[in-house]
Design a protein around this motif. Structure first.
Motif, PDB file in Angstrom:
ATOM      1  N   ASP A 130       0.750  -1.357  -0.027  1.00 46.43           N
ATOM      2  CA  ASP A 130       0.142   0.123  -0.041  1.00 46.43           C
ATOM      3  C   ASP A 130       0.724   1.152  -0.145  1.00 46.43           C
ATOM      4  N   ALA A 131       0.980   1.921  -1.367  1.00 44.80           N
ATOM      5  CA  ALA A 131       2.301   2.762  -1.355  1.00 44.80           C
ATOM      6  C   ALA A 131       1.817   4.013  -2.324  1.00 44.80           C
ATOM      7  N   PRO A 132       0.897   4.937  -1.655  1.00 44.36           N
ATOM      8  CA  PRO A 132       0.816   6.169  -2.420  1.00 44.36           C
ATOM      9  C   PRO A 132       1.984   7.036  -2.155  1.00 44.36           C
ATOM     10  N   VAL A 133       2.000   8.300  -2.889  1.00 46.22           N
ATOM     11  CA  VAL A 133       3.045   9.097  -2.900  1.00 46.22           C
ATOM     12  C   VAL A 133       2.781  10.383  -2.446  1.00 46.22           C
ATOM     13  N   SER A 134       3.730  11.100  -1.914  1.00 47.10           N
ATOM     14  CA  SER A 134       3.738  12.723  -1.703  1.00 47.10           C
ATOM     15  C   SER A 134       4.415  13.268  -2.716  1.00 47.10           C
ATOM     16  N   GLY A 135       3.733  14.256  -3.369  1.00 42.10           N
ATOM     17  CA  GLY A 135       4.388  14.765  -4.645  1.00 42.10           C
ATOM     18  C   GLY A 135       3.796  14.467  -5.897  1.00 42.10           C
ATOM     19  N   SER A 136       3.907  15.312  -6.811  1.00 38.99           N
ATOM     20  CA  SER A 136       3.210  15.203  -8.197  1.00 38.99           C
ATOM     21  C   SER A 136       4.391  15.072  -9.311  1.00 38.99           C
ATOM     22  N   THR A 137       3.811  15.479 -10.438  1.00 31.74           N
ATOM     23  CA  THR A 137       4.693  15.263 -11.731  1.00 31.74           C
ATOM     24  C   THR A 137       5.991  15.619 -11.634  1.00 31.74           C
ATOM     25  N   ALA A 138       6.236  16.832 -11.291  1.00 31.55           N
ATOM     26  CA  ALA A 138       7.668  17.431 -11.250  1.00 31.55           C
ATOM     27  C   ALA A 138       8.599  16.400 -10.465  1.00 31.55           C
ATOM     28  N   PRO A 139       8.022  16.410  -9.052  1.00 23.13           N
ATOM     29  CA  PRO A 139       8.981  15.439  -8.414  1.00 23.13           C
ATOM     30  C   PRO A 139       9.039  13.996  -8.867  1.00 23.13           C
ATOM     31  N   ALA A 185      -4.403  12.292   4.783  1.00 23.51           N
ATOM     32  CA  ALA A 185      -4.137  13.446   5.767  1.00 23.51           C
ATOM     33  C   ALA A 185      -3.240  14.312   5.042  1.00 23.51           C
ATOM     34  N   VAL A 186      -2.303  13.954   4.379  1.00 25.11           N
ATOM     35  CA  VAL A 186      -1.529  14.507   3.599  1.00 25.11           C
ATOM     36  C   VAL A 186      -2.139  15.387   2.600  1.00 25.11           C
ATOM     37  N   ASN A 187      -3.019  14.938   1.786  1.00 24.49           N
ATOM     38  CA  ASN A 187      -3.637  15.598   0.629  1.00 24.49           C
ATOM     39  C   ASN A 187      -4.861  16.537   1.354  1.00 24.49           C
ATOM     40  N   ALA A 188      -5.333  16.185   2.423  1.00 25.51           N
ATOM     41  CA  ALA A 188      -6.237  17.242   3.010  1.00 25.51           C
ATOM     42  C   ALA A 188      -5.471  18.604   3.501  1.00 25.51           C
ATOM     43  N   TRP A 189      -4.285  18.338   4.034  1.00 24.69           N
ATOM     44  CA  TRP A 189      -3.346  19.371   4.432  1.00 24.69           C
ATOM     45  C   TRP A 189      -3.285  20.280   3.289  1.00 24.69           C
ATOM     46  N   MET A 190      -2.720  19.642   2.260  1.00 26.89           N
ATOM     47  CA  MET A 190      -2.236  20.254   0.922  1.00 26.89           C
ATOM     48  C   MET A 190      -3.220  21.181   0.313  1.00 26.89           C
ATOM     49  N   MET A 225       6.481  27.507   3.804  1.00 23.36           N
ATOM     50  CA  MET A 225       5.889  26.141   3.501  1.00 23.36           C
ATOM     51  C   MET A 225       6.409  26.319   1.975  1.00 23.36           C
ATOM     52  N   PRO A 226       7.444  25.786   1.614  1.00 25.17           N
ATOM     53  CA  PRO A 226       7.696  25.796   0.091  1.00 25.17           C
ATOM     54  C   PRO A 226       6.709  25.454  -0.950  1.00 25.17           C
ATOM     55  N   TYR A 227       5.873  24.377  -0.514  1.00 27.95           N
ATOM     56  CA  TYR A 227       4.917  24.146  -1.463  1.00 27.95           C
ATOM     57  C   TYR A 227       3.900  25.426  -1.474  1.00 27.95           C
ATOM     58  N   GLU A 228       3.564  25.930  -0.565  1.00 33.78           N
ATOM     59  CA  GLU A 228       2.710  27.083  -0.735  1.00 33.78           C
ATOM     60  C   GLU A 228       3.138  28.357  -1.494  1.00 33.78           C
ATOM     61  N   LEU A 229       4.539  28.637  -0.789  1.00 31.97           N
ATOM     62  CA  LEU A 229       5.092  29.650  -1.523  1.00 31.97           C
ATOM     63  C   LEU A 229       5.214  29.610  -3.050  1.00 31.97           C
ATOM     64  N   HIS A 281     -12.427  24.612 -13.899  1.00 32.07           N
ATOM     65  CA  HIS A 281     -11.025  24.429 -13.668  1.00 32.07           C
ATOM     66  C   HIS A 281     -10.761  23.126 -13.138  1.00 32.07           C
ATOM     67  N   ASP A 282     -11.406  22.080 -13.583  1.00 37.26           N
ATOM     68  CA  ASP A 282     -11.483  20.563 -12.905  1.00 37.26           C
ATOM     69  C   ASP A 282      -9.993  20.010 -13.233  1.00 37.26           C
ATOM     70  N   ASN A 283      -9.333  20.269 -14.230  1.00 44.11           N
ATOM     71  CA  ASN A 283      -8.277  19.622 -14.671  1.00 44.11           C
ATOM     72  C   ASN A 283      -7.016  20.342 -14.547  1.00 44.11           C
ATOM     73  N   ASP A 284      -7.110  21.717 -13.983  1.00 43.03           N
ATOM     74  CA  ASP A 284      -6.135  22.409 -13.861  1.00 43.03           C
ATOM     75  C   ASP A 284      -5.586  22.232 -12.412  1.00 43.03           C
ATOM     76  N   ASP A 285      -4.495  22.834 -12.010  1.00 43.63           N
ATOM     77  CA  ASP A 285      -3.571  22.599 -10.996  1.00 43.63           C
ATOM     78  C   ASP A 285      -4.281  23.407  -9.603  1.00 43.63           C
ATOM     79  N   LEU A 286      -4.148  22.621  -8.541  1.00 42.95           N
ATOM     80  CA  LEU A 286      -4.851  23.342  -7.392  1.00 42.95           C
ATOM     81  C   LEU A 286      -4.649  24.667  -7.242  1.00 42.95           C
ATOM     82  N   ALA A 287      -3.886  25.349  -7.541  1.00 40.72           N
ATOM     83  CA  ALA A 287      -3.679  26.739  -7.556  1.00 40.72           C
ATOM     84  C   ALA A 287      -4.741  27.628  -7.972  1.00 40.72           C
TER      85      ALA A 287
END
Length: 297
Positions: A130-139, A185-190, A225-229, A281-287
């Motif tokens: 059971d191995a989800p990841v934290s990070g998206s396409t660039a990482p 939990a990680v994605n809720a925080w994100m 918080m680098p992600y949000e910056l 904006h369903d397919n756009d980035d979370l920003a």
């Protein structure tokens, strides 16, 4: 069960990997694995999407039938939209896995679906992580994902070459479905922090605070918080090129709400994500949650 001979040793570095799912993350993972020397078979329900990825990725071959993709593979990596999609695909494919194959389940499915998928693997004698990841396409393309792995240590060791080629960290968080729980939990925080950043930028505007000044203050202290910056720049530029799609964030918030007691915060986040989806904006980035605060929206 499968067609291969059982071998409990480590996988060689240059292994044959089946990647099931050619969405943004699956495509990036397949590309990275091909770049690091693995033989990658990429399958997607819409075959043209897999072909488009393989055309520009060394070591990646698009495969039309899921059974052909997994047969003979050392690792089967599922990167699909949700638990129902994973169950549907793997129910058809699991009998084609070799006896020594490892199924690395990296889709964000929530602990309930992860438990059902683990049971499917167990019933067929398949080693499962059971191995989800934290990070998206660039990482993923850079090999800097963070793995949230639950499963037996010996199975993790067998899959370690793939995990290391895709990630900068492999965090062993349990032996059951804890990876999927941590991921929610990680994605809720994100998602919550991204909505919060957009609203605080609106506050900056109301107070006459320059966004660059706000960012400099955060960077100078413990609240950075680098992600949000990074999101501040995307929001200011109205640049929502796909990274982590709004619709996927909404799916994950709904999974989190289903798994826990009602949360006023998650309700607010879900409302904002739903409104962003409704705005196209369903397919756009979370920003893109920031689109709704702009006067022109």
């Amino acid at each position: 069960m499968g067609t291969g001979n059982r071998n409990e040793g480590f996988l060689s570095h240059a292994s044959t990997v089946a990647v099931l799912g050619a969405g943004a993350l699956g495509a990036a993972m397949a590309t990275r694995l091909g770049d690091t020397g693995h033989e990658v078979r990429l399958w997607n329900r819409t075959e043209e999407r897999a072909r488009a990825v393989a055309e520009h990725a060394a070591g990646v071959t698009a495969v039309g039938e899921v059974g052909d993709a997994v047969s003979g593979a050392s690792v089967v990596l599922t990167v699909l939209r949700d638990g129902d999609a994973v169950a549907d695909v793997m129910s058809d494919a699991i009998d084609r896995l070799d006896n020594d194959a490892v199924w690395v389940q990296a889709s964000t499915v929530g602990p309930q679906s992860a438990g059902a998928l683990a049971a499917l693997a167990r019933d067929h004698g398949v080693a499962y992580l059971d191995a989800p990841v934290s990070g998206s396409t660039a990482p993923a393309l850079q090999g800097k994902l963070v793995w949230l792995v639950a499963g037996p240590e010996d199975v993790i060791a067998r899959a370690r070459p793939l995990l290391d080629d895709l990630g900068s960290s492999v965090l062993h968080v349990g032996t059951g479905v804890e990876g999927s729980a941590v991921k929610l939990a990680v994605n809720a925080w994100m998602a919550a922090s991204t909505v919060a950043m957009s609203d605080v930028l609106a506050l900056c505007d109301a107070l006459g605070v320059d966004h660059a000044t706000f960012v400099r203050v955060l960077e100078a202290g413990p609240l950075a918080m680098p992600y949000e910056l990074q999101k501040v720049g995307l929001m200011d530029d109205s640049s929502y090129a796909p990274g982590f799609a709004v619709q996927l964030a909404l799916k994950d918030i709904e999974l989190a709400e289903a798994a826990a007691a009602p949360s006023p915060l998650l309700q607010v986040v879900r409302d904002r994500l739903e409104a962003t989806v409704a705005a196209g904006h369903d397919n756009d980035d979370l920003a893109a949650v920031d689109y709704l605060r702009r006067p022109s929206s």
